[in-house]
Every structure is written in C-alpha cells, then in structure tokens.
Design a protein around this motif. Structure first.
Motif, PDB file in Angstrom:
ATOM      1  N   LEU A 110    -116.031  44.234 -69.055  1.00 40.11           N
ATOM      2  CA  LEU A 110    -117.126  44.220 -70.032  1.00 40.11           C
ATOM      3  C   LEU A 110    -118.019  42.997 -69.842  1.00 40.11           C
ATOM      4  CD1 LEU A 110    -115.423  45.411 -73.336  1.00 40.11           C
ATOM      5  CD2 LEU A 110    -117.014  46.686 -71.877  1.00 40.11           C
ATOM      6  N   HIS A 141    -121.997  43.020 -68.968  1.00 43.65           N
ATOM      7  CA  HIS A 141    -123.016  42.314 -69.752  1.00 43.65           C
ATOM      8  C   HIS A 141    -123.854  41.404 -68.856  1.00 43.65           C
ATOM      9  CE1 HIS A 141    -120.225  42.828 -73.482  1.00 43.65           C
ATOM     10  NE2 HIS A 141    -120.901  43.925 -73.205  1.00 43.65           N
ATOM     11  N   ARG A 163    -120.301  51.393 -72.506  1.00 48.58           N
ATOM     12  CA  ARG A 163    -120.035  51.719 -73.903  1.00 48.58           C
ATOM     13  C   ARG A 163    -118.655  52.353 -74.086  1.00 48.58           C
ATOM     14  NH1 ARG A 163    -123.620  48.221 -75.491  1.00 48.58           N
ATOM     15  NH2 ARG A 163    -125.791  48.885 -75.294  1.00 48.58           N
ATOM     16  N   GLU A 176    -116.097  49.603 -74.017  1.00 51.01           N
ATOM     17  CA  GLU A 176    -116.179  48.856 -75.277  1.00 51.01           C
ATOM     18  C   GLU A 176    -115.404  49.579 -76.380  1.00 51.01           C
ATOM     19  OE1 GLU A 176    -120.291  48.426 -76.147  1.00 51.01           O
ATOM     20  OE2 GLU A 176    -120.641  46.870 -74.635  1.00 51.01           O
TER      21      GLU A 176
END
Length: 433
Positions: free
Chosen positions: A272, A276, A283, A286
């Motif tokens: 993740l 970023h 997604r 996440e």
C-alpha cells in the motif's frame, strides 16, 4: 558454489540449510552473537519441523557454517544473499530497509569481482536499485551484479516449500546474474521446478502481489462466513463450492479469525505504501487490511457474546496462540487481539500452545500459561480454539466437561462438526456455520 547468507532468521536459516543440503558451501552470517553461539552449539532459535536435523546434518558434513565475521565470509562468495528483516516501519507501514542497506554497505568493500548480490528479503520495488547504488558508490570499478530472488516459504512447511517449490522467481539485469542463479538452483531445475526469469523490479513486486492476493482470499471468505451466519448457510459448503472452480482453487478459503504472521500483515502494508508513492491506489488491498484488522477484534467479541455478553468474572480457556500451527511465531497473531478484547471485557484468560507460549509471554500480560490443553480449560466458562494445532483435533469431550465451568466450545478454526460436539452435551459456536 560458495554462498553467503546474511541473516539467520527464518528465511536465512532455512534457505542456507537447504542450499547446503543441495551440496553448496554455505556460510550464514549474523550480528547477533547469542544467536550464532546457539547455532554453533546446535540450538535452533526458531521452531520449524525438520530444521534442526537439516542444520545438524549439513554442519556435520561441513557444508554449513555460522559466523559473526562478514569480512571472513564474503570475499570468497560467488553469491551473497541478503536475508535480513524488513519489519513494518512505524508511522507509515513502509518496509524498514535499514538492515538491507547496512548489509549492502558492509559487504561492499569485500565483494570479489563477478559476485552476485541477491535480495532474498521481501523488499519494495526499487530496493535492488538502491543496493546496487550503495555498492557502486563504495566500489565504482567493481564488476558485480544485483538480483532479486524472493522467498515463498510457508512457516511450518518451509523446507518442503524450498525443496519442492511451485516456482523459483529471479529478477536480473544481466546475463551473468542469471547464469549464477541458475547454477545455484540447478538441483531444483533438474527436478523440473519452474524457473521464472524476469526484470528485477518485476521480481520484487511479484512477492508482494502474491501475498496480497492470498490475504485477499482469506479476508473474502471470512466476510462470506459472516454472511453465512446471518442467512443460515455453512461457509465450508460455500468454500468447497467455489474452490472446486479451477479459476479460484480451494487454498486459503478456510474461514477463521484472520491472518497474521511475518508476511501478510507487513507485506500488504508495504505494498500500500508503494502504491501511494507511485499514485496507483490499491483499493482492494486497502479493504483487505481494514477487514482483517477488524476481524481479529471481532473474534474476541464473538467469544464474549457466546458466554452471555458479559465477561466480568468469567474465565476463558484459549487453545492455541500462534498465528498458525507448526510454528512458534506470534507476530500479528489473531490471539493478540482476541486476548486483549477478552481482558477489556473483564475476562480472565488461561492459555496453552504447543510451541508459542514463550513468545506469547513477551507480548501478553496477565495470561495464565498452562502445561496442556486440559489445564487451560480448568474452571473456564468457554473452551476457545484459536490455532489449528493437530493436538486440538481430537479433544476428549468427557474430560473437558469435568473441567469446564460451562460446556461451551467456541471453534474459531471449524475443526469439529456441530453434531459431534452437541452429542457430547456441549454448546457449539463456530465461524460461518
């Protein structure tokens, strides 16, 4: 070939011992004097089935040795594997690469021309570039290569996974590195283990992508289990129904208290962070991380509800503490969140685990650790199976009834069937059933 393994943790020790068993000359290097002394004395610092015998056999054959002195081992090495820890960094979840960078810096002055440096540790995309830069800065005229060779070892089955892998992934930027790693893995290639050669960055990403996908399967079936409980279905039937589809497969579809261990939690967070940094949101991953975090705590609440919704003055007997069976690894184990939730609700916790209690005692306070499963159940208002150890698969229910304050079994691993448990006079609470 002459191989150096920097790091004698889970990956480094298993990999080094297996390479030695193939006939290579392997030197394992570690900065922890206590660990090296223990290994020299025949004591293995981790629990992994078969590892103690494997190490002893190859030490006796003089193919495997241990040392604190990197400068002694590296100059003669054809390949130097970096297998140090890459824990999640506090604050942002990124992999802490300080040990990787330190290893690269320390070995740089001692590498011989033509040596191949291999990142075995799980590292984010671009780490190989940084390792190469560090070494190049120290030795601008040295001919060397940096490759990626991610590990895919399951704790509890690591030796089998290493010697009979689904695939071997190597990421290289030149033919020399490819040739050296093909020679390192020649015993496996001759056994027709698939060798996938790709770019270094692709190999680095492959490990993270693989673990994130498996974590997704676990979180998916856990959420389906919750739905099964609401609609009156059995998640095991559903898992079998979808798992027989070749496109899905049956593995990692066992509903339970959530994933833990040394890989999935930190690797999903590191992936993740990379997404970023490169502005490519993930997604689904996440959602997986959030669902798993919520899952563990929810299992504690599930136990509280099973004992009547009020845990004050109640005792809970936990069977299993490690994140999975056949390991002593407590890292991110669901048991940590479950114990905390039970204690927050006012319960007293007694526990037994065949291998994990020494590690658990470092992480959990106010828990009574017991000598066996039945001692843990003495006076408890619920028996709770947290880890799927074989020793919990054939419990003596008549003996349990004589020990428990209430005949309640909360089976968070679905090891039993309801009819069998209820036939012995127990109330049975499972997951997704």
């Amino acid at each position: 070939m002459r191989i150096v393994m920097i790091g004698t943790g889970y990956v480094g020790l298993v990999s080094g011992a297996c390479f030695a068993d193939f006939g290579h000359e392997v030197t394992c290097v570690d900065k922890d004097a206590g660990k090296v002394d223990a290994l020299l004395g025949g004591t293995i610092p981790i629990f992994e089935p078969g590892l103690e015998d494997l190490v002893a056999r190859n030490v006796a054959a003089r193919r495997l040795r241990f040392t604190l002195d990197l400068t002694e081992a590296v100059p003669n090495a054809d390949a130097v594997f970096i297998a140090v820890g890459t824990p999640s960094r506090r604050g942002d979840g990124h992999a802490d690469l300080s040990y990787v960078h330190a290893a690269a810096k320390e070995m740089a002055e001692h590498l011989r021309p033509g040596a191949v440096v291999v990142t075995k540790s799980t590292v984010p995309v671009g780490t190989g570039d940084e390792v190469e830069r560090i070494i190049r800065e120290a030795r601008p005229d040295l001919e060397f290569s940096v490759a990626s060779n991610p590990e895919f070892l399951r704790e509890g089955a690591a030796i089998e996974d290493f010697k009979r892998p689904d695939r071997i992934v190597i990421g290289v930027t030149d033919d020399h590195a490819r040739t050296v790693l093909q020679e390192v893995y020649r015993p496996l290639i001759r056994n027709e283990s698939p060798l996938l050669v790709m770019a270094r960055r692709a190999a680095e990403l492959t490990k993270y992508a693989g673990n994130a996908f498996l974590a997704t399967k676990i979180s998916f079936i856990n959420e389906i289990a919750d739905l099964c409980e609401r609609v009156g279905a059995d998640v095991q039937d559903v898992a079998k129904g979808i798992g027989l589809d070749d496109r899905i497969g049956p593995k990692f579809l066992m509903a339970g208290p959530g994933y833990g261990g040394s890989c999935f939690p930190k690797d999903t967070l590191a992936l993740l962070k990379t997404s970023h940094d490169y502005e490519a949101p993930l997604r689904i991953v996440e959602a997986v991380v959030l669902a798993n975090d919520n899952r563990k705590r929810a299992m504690g609440r599930k136990v509280v509800q099973a004992i009547g919704g009020d845990a004050h003055g109640k005792t809970v007997g936990l069977l299993g503490l490690t994140f999975k069976a056949n390991t002593d690894d407590m890292r991110d184990s669901p048991a940590l969140a479950i114990v905390q939730a039970l204690q927050d609700a006012g319960a007293t916790v007694r526990a037994y685990d065949p291998e994990g209690m020494e590690q658990a005692a470092k992480l959990l306070d106010d828990v009574t650790y017991c000598g066996d499963a039945y001692e843990a159940l003495q006076g408890a208002h619920a028996a709770v199976i947290v880890t799927e150890w074989d020793t919990f698969r054939a419990l003596d229910f008549d003996r349990m009834k004589g020990l428990l304050a209430e005949s309640l079994l909360v089976d968070l691993r679905n090891l039993y069937n309801r009819e069998e448990v209820e036939r012995h006079g127990f109330r049975y609470v499972a997951v997704g059933r």
